[in-house]
Design a protein around this motif. Structure first.
Motif, PDB file in Angstrom:
ATOM      1  N   LEU A  21       0.852  -1.193   0.000  1.00 28.66           N
ATOM      2  CA  LEU A  21       0.000   0.000   0.000  1.00 28.66           C
ATOM      3  C   LEU A  21       0.884   1.238   0.000  1.00 28.66           C
ATOM      4  O   LEU A  21       1.782   1.379   0.835  1.00 28.66           O
ATOM      5  CB  LEU A  21      -0.897   0.010   1.239  1.00 28.66           C
ATOM      6  N   SER A  22       0.634   2.139  -0.936  1.00 29.68           N
ATOM      7  CA  SER A  22       1.341   3.411  -0.983  1.00 29.68           C
ATOM      8  C   SER A  22       0.321   4.529  -1.196  1.00 29.68           C
ATOM      9  O   SER A  22      -0.834   4.277  -1.543  1.00 29.68           O
ATOM     10  CB  SER A  22       2.384   3.425  -2.105  1.00 29.68           C
ATOM     11  N   TRP A  23       0.766   5.755  -0.977  1.00 30.48           N
ATOM     12  CA  TRP A  23      -0.108   6.922  -1.126  1.00 30.48           C
ATOM     13  C   TRP A  23       0.556   7.928  -2.058  1.00 30.48           C
ATOM     14  O   TRP A  23       1.772   8.083  -2.060  1.00 30.48           O
ATOM     15  CB  TRP A  23      -0.365   7.594   0.220  1.00 30.48           C
ATOM     16  N   ASP A  24      -0.277   8.599  -2.854  1.00 26.27           N
ATOM     17  CA  ASP A  24       0.240   9.651  -3.710  1.00 26.27           C
ATOM     18  C   ASP A  24      -0.854  10.692  -3.922  1.00 26.27           C
ATOM     19  O   ASP A  24      -1.994  10.503  -3.486  1.00 26.27           O
ATOM     20  CB  ASP A  24       0.709   9.082  -5.059  1.00 26.27           C
ATOM     21  N   GLY A  25      -0.505  11.793  -4.569  1.00 27.27           N
ATOM     22  CA  GLY A  25      -1.488  12.839  -4.819  1.00 27.27           C
ATOM     23  C   GLY A  25      -2.402  12.468  -5.972  1.00 27.27           C
ATOM     24  O   GLY A  25      -2.008  11.768  -6.908  1.00 27.27           O
ATOM     25  N   ARG A  26      -3.619  12.967  -5.907  1.00 24.08           N
ATOM     26  CA  ARG A  26      -4.613  12.656  -6.935  1.00 24.08           C
ATOM     27  C   ARG A  26      -5.505  13.865  -7.160  1.00 24.08           C
ATOM     28  O   ARG A  26      -6.007  14.465  -6.221  1.00 24.08           O
ATOM     29  CB  ARG A  26      -5.443  11.468  -6.461  1.00 24.08           C
ATOM     30  N   LEU A  27      -5.686  14.220  -8.419  1.00 23.97           N
ATOM     31  CA  LEU A  27      -6.602  15.295  -8.784  1.00 23.97           C
ATOM     32  C   LEU A  27      -8.009  14.742  -8.953  1.00 23.97           C
ATOM     33  O   LEU A  27      -8.193  13.677  -9.561  1.00 23.97           O
ATOM     34  CB  LEU A  27      -6.180  15.921 -10.120  1.00 23.97           C
ATOM     35  N   LEU A  28      -8.968  15.474  -8.461  1.00 22.97           N
ATOM     36  CA  LEU A  28     -10.346  15.131  -8.772  1.00 22.97           C
ATOM     37  C   LEU A  28     -10.573  15.237 -10.277  1.00 22.97           C
ATOM     38  O   LEU A  28     -11.218  14.388 -10.889  1.00 22.97           O
ATOM     39  CB  LEU A  28     -11.305  16.066  -8.021  1.00 22.97           C
ATOM     40  N   ASP A  29     -10.007  16.286 -10.893  1.00 22.15           N
ATOM     41  CA  ASP A  29     -10.216  16.516 -12.318  1.00 22.15           C
ATOM     42  C   ASP A  29      -9.085  17.411 -12.817  1.00 22.15           C
ATOM     43  O   ASP A  29      -8.926  18.538 -12.339  1.00 22.15           O
ATOM     44  CB  ASP A  29     -11.577  17.189 -12.543  1.00 22.15           C
ATOM     45  N   ASP A  30      -8.307  16.920 -13.782  1.00 25.51           N
ATOM     46  CA  ASP A  30      -7.189  17.708 -14.288  1.00 25.51           C
ATOM     47  C   ASP A  30      -7.647  18.966 -15.005  1.00 25.51           C
ATOM     48  O   ASP A  30      -7.030  20.026 -14.898  1.00 25.51           O
ATOM     49  CB  ASP A  30      -6.283  16.864 -15.198  1.00 25.51           C
ATOM     50  N   ALA A  31      -8.754  18.892 -15.754  1.00 27.66           N
ATOM     51  CA  ALA A  31      -9.244  20.071 -16.460  1.00 27.66           C
ATOM     52  C   ALA A  31      -9.685  21.164 -15.487  1.00 27.66           C
ATOM     53  O   ALA A  31      -9.502  22.355 -15.750  1.00 27.66           O
ATOM     54  CB  ALA A  31     -10.396  19.697 -17.390  1.00 27.66           C
ATOM     55  N   ARG A  32     -10.244  20.770 -14.342  1.00 28.80           N
ATOM     56  CA  ARG A  32     -10.681  21.777 -13.371  1.00 28.80           C
ATOM     57  C   ARG A  32      -9.491  22.496 -12.750  1.00 28.80           C
ATOM     58  O   ARG A  32      -9.598  23.656 -12.362  1.00 28.80           O
ATOM     59  CB  ARG A  32     -11.556  21.143 -12.290  1.00 28.80           C
ATOM     60  N   LEU A  33      -8.350  21.832 -12.645  1.00 25.60           N
ATOM     61  CA  LEU A  33      -7.149  22.522 -12.180  1.00 25.60           C
ATOM     62  C   LEU A  33      -6.788  23.638 -13.148  1.00 25.60           C
ATOM     63  O   LEU A  33      -6.445  24.757 -12.732  1.00 25.60           O
ATOM     64  CB  LEU A  33      -5.988  21.541 -12.056  1.00 25.60           C
ATOM     65  N   VAL A  34      -6.862  23.367 -14.445  1.00 17.55           N
ATOM     66  CA  VAL A  34      -6.524  24.389 -15.443  1.00 17.55           C
ATOM     67  C   VAL A  34      -7.519  25.544 -15.386  1.00 17.55           C
ATOM     68  O   VAL A  34      -7.136  26.714 -15.492  1.00 17.55           O
ATOM     69  CB  VAL A  34      -6.482  23.769 -16.854  1.00 17.55           C
ATOM     70  N   VAL A  35      -8.789  25.224 -15.222  1.00 16.98           N
ATOM     71  CA  VAL A  35      -9.798  26.284 -15.094  1.00 16.98           C
ATOM     72  C   VAL A  35      -9.490  27.166 -13.892  1.00 16.98           C
ATOM     73  O   VAL A  35      -9.559  28.400 -13.967  1.00 16.98           O
ATOM     74  CB  VAL A  35     -11.209  25.674 -14.989  1.00 16.98           C
TER      75      VAL A  35
END
Length: 498
Positions: free
Chosen positions: A171-185
């Motif tokens: 088991l490992s942990w990393d960062g995750r975006l809910l939505d990559d396009a929303r980051l750009v917005v």
């Protein structure tokens, strides 16, 4: 159907920009371009930023949505790239976009395909990655450390895994975006709040030291936009505007499995790709119930298409890896959709999977081109590009602020709003919720008419594609997109009347 409200506003902005001379013109509004617009505007420079299509139209909406610490690069000895990734991941988790980027668990099932020696090597890599987390000063409460799981615990996180031969998991942990396009917005809106003029449907035809010839894609009219420096942030299309750029694009394909295909899956999965030492397929459960499975890494030759196709051989290859570890067989019919993105990798000898994700900043007079890199390090890429523009053209600018500059929505989540809205909109969720209460009709995947209307009124959406393919991701599955088209058209029409 265009939103005449936003189209009129955009036309006014374009005319104003054409009459001025800005400090920096940014071409391309993916993560790096939108990040460069924010970087320059927040340092006190006057900025115009254009894109031939829309925010996040290209590679930035086709990622795995992972904000990762660079463990894969560490395994190849690319320590600098890995550390840079860990630092930028921490910036997003802690400060700039904590509403959009969260820690997410991933399990690597220990099957017959993963020898005990290989498992030990992978766990050692995870521990080195945790050391990078500590070096980047990302607190453990935001990103837990790795551990080994029993077979029983593994199947509580991923009950779809075949029990036969399962020894447990890492088991490992990393960062995750809910939505990559929303980051750009969020990046583009934050840049606009700092004074940047953000213009979609505005194609750069030719770059020069002192600006660019652009065409309004809505009217066909051509303009000359004048600027002291130009930043070419067009990703895989960079060579069409700057011949000195040498790229070797790589296609990454993802499958979109229909909701219910892998019931009970909580964690993401890392699945070893047969015959590969350090490559893993990803199985990523989404908030909307869909499952994304990716990703391939295939070189692409020839002209770069606006929207890449996901070839059938990629679909078959991913299904083969997936079905090698599951209790049930996932058929081709379970694949509701597929998408492919092109990574703008710097040309070099060797297969694309082994090419470095290090970025490069190239300059020729007043034109600065930024290429390579990856979504996680967009901010550092933008900072380096603006630094080069400032130094090459002797622009008067303040120091970079973006490491500590929260994006739109990054404030505290308001009380009394649905969790789904808080996850998507952060501190703006209360205002979005007010629209949702007025327009509660569902467009698809739980997304309401009120949210579509918000995207038209506040996020620059001009047409149905903007709403369904980028402000939301309903359009990843064709039948969902077709069903949501009337709602998108109603939102555009309603905004025009408002």
């Amino acid at each position: 159907m265009d939103s005449s409200l936003n189209a009129r506003r955009r036309a006014r902005e374009l005319r104003r920009v054409a009459e001025e001379r800005v400090d920096v013109l940014v071409v391309g509004l993916g993560a790096t371009g939108a990040g460069a617009a924010l970087e320059a505007a927040s340092r006190g420079l006057s900025v115009a930023a254009v894109d031939a299509h829309d925010l996040a139209f290209g590679t930035s909406r086709w990622s795995s949505k992972m904000i990762h610490g660079g463990l894969r690069y560490l395994a190849r000895g690319q320590v600098g790239v890995a550390y840079e990734s860990a630092v930028e991941r921490g910036v997003l988790l802690r400060t700039t976009a904590p509403h959009l980027v969260k820690a997410h668990p991933y399990v690597l099932p220990l099957t017959a395909e993963v020898s005990r020696r290989r498992a030990a090597a992978v766990m050692a890599g995870h521990r080195l990655g945790d050391g990078l987390r500590a070096a980047a000063r990302t607190p453990r409460r935001l990103l837990p450390g790795p551990t080994r799981l029993t077979a029983a615990r593994t199947r509580t996180l991923a009950p779809v895994l075949a029990a036969d031969g399962l020894r447990g998991a890492l088991l490992s942990w990393d960062g995750r975006l809910l939505d990559d396009a929303r980051l750009v917005v969020a990046l583009a809106r934050t840049a606009a709040a700092h004074g940047a003029r953000v213009l979609t449907r505005c194609r750069a035809l030719r770059l020069a030291d002192d600006g660019a010839l652009v065409r309004d894609e809505l009217t066909g009219e051509e303009f000359t936009l004048r600027a002291k420096a130009v930043i070419n942030a067009t990703g895989v299309w960079a060579a069409t505007l700057d011949p000195q750029v040498k790229l070797r694009p790589s296609r990454g394909t993802h499958l979109v499995l229909a909701p219910g295909t892998l019931p009970g899956l909580i964690a993401g999965l890392h699945l070893p790709i047969p015959g590969e030492t350090n490559r893993f397929a990803l199985v990523l459960p989404q908030r909307d119930g869909r499952i994304h499975v990716g990703l391939t890494d295939e070189p692409v030759d020839g002209p770069v298409p606006d929207v890449p196709e996901a070839p059938e051989e990629d679909v078959r290859a991913l299904l083969e890896v997936l079905n090698g570890v599951l209790e049930v067989h996932v058929t081709r019919e379970a694949v509701a959709g597929a998408y492919a993105g092109l990574r703008p990798l710097l040309a070099a000898d060797g297969v694309t999977a082994d090419l470095s994700r290090r970025h490069a900043v190239l300059s020729d007079g007043g034109i600065v081109t930024v290429v390579g890199g990856k979504l996680t390090t967009y901010r550092r890429m933008a900072e380096d590009a603006v630094d080069r523009a400032v130094s090459s053209r002797n622009l008067r600018a303040g120091r970079s602020r973006t490491r500590k500059l929260p994006l739109v929505g990054a404030g505290p989540h308001p009380d009394g709003v649905p969790a789904r809205l808080a996850e998507r909109y952060g501190s703006e969720a209360r205002a979005v919720h007010a629209l949702v209460k007025e327009h509660p009709e569902e467009a698809g995947l739980g997304i309401t008419q009120g949210e579509l209307l918000w995207s038209v009124l506040h996020e620059g959406a001009l047409d149905e594609g903007d709403l369904l393919d980028r402000r939301t991701r309903i359009g990843l599955v064709r039948r969902d997109r077709d069903a949501a088209l009337p709602a998108a058209r109603d939102a555009l029409s309603h905004a025009t009347r408002t």
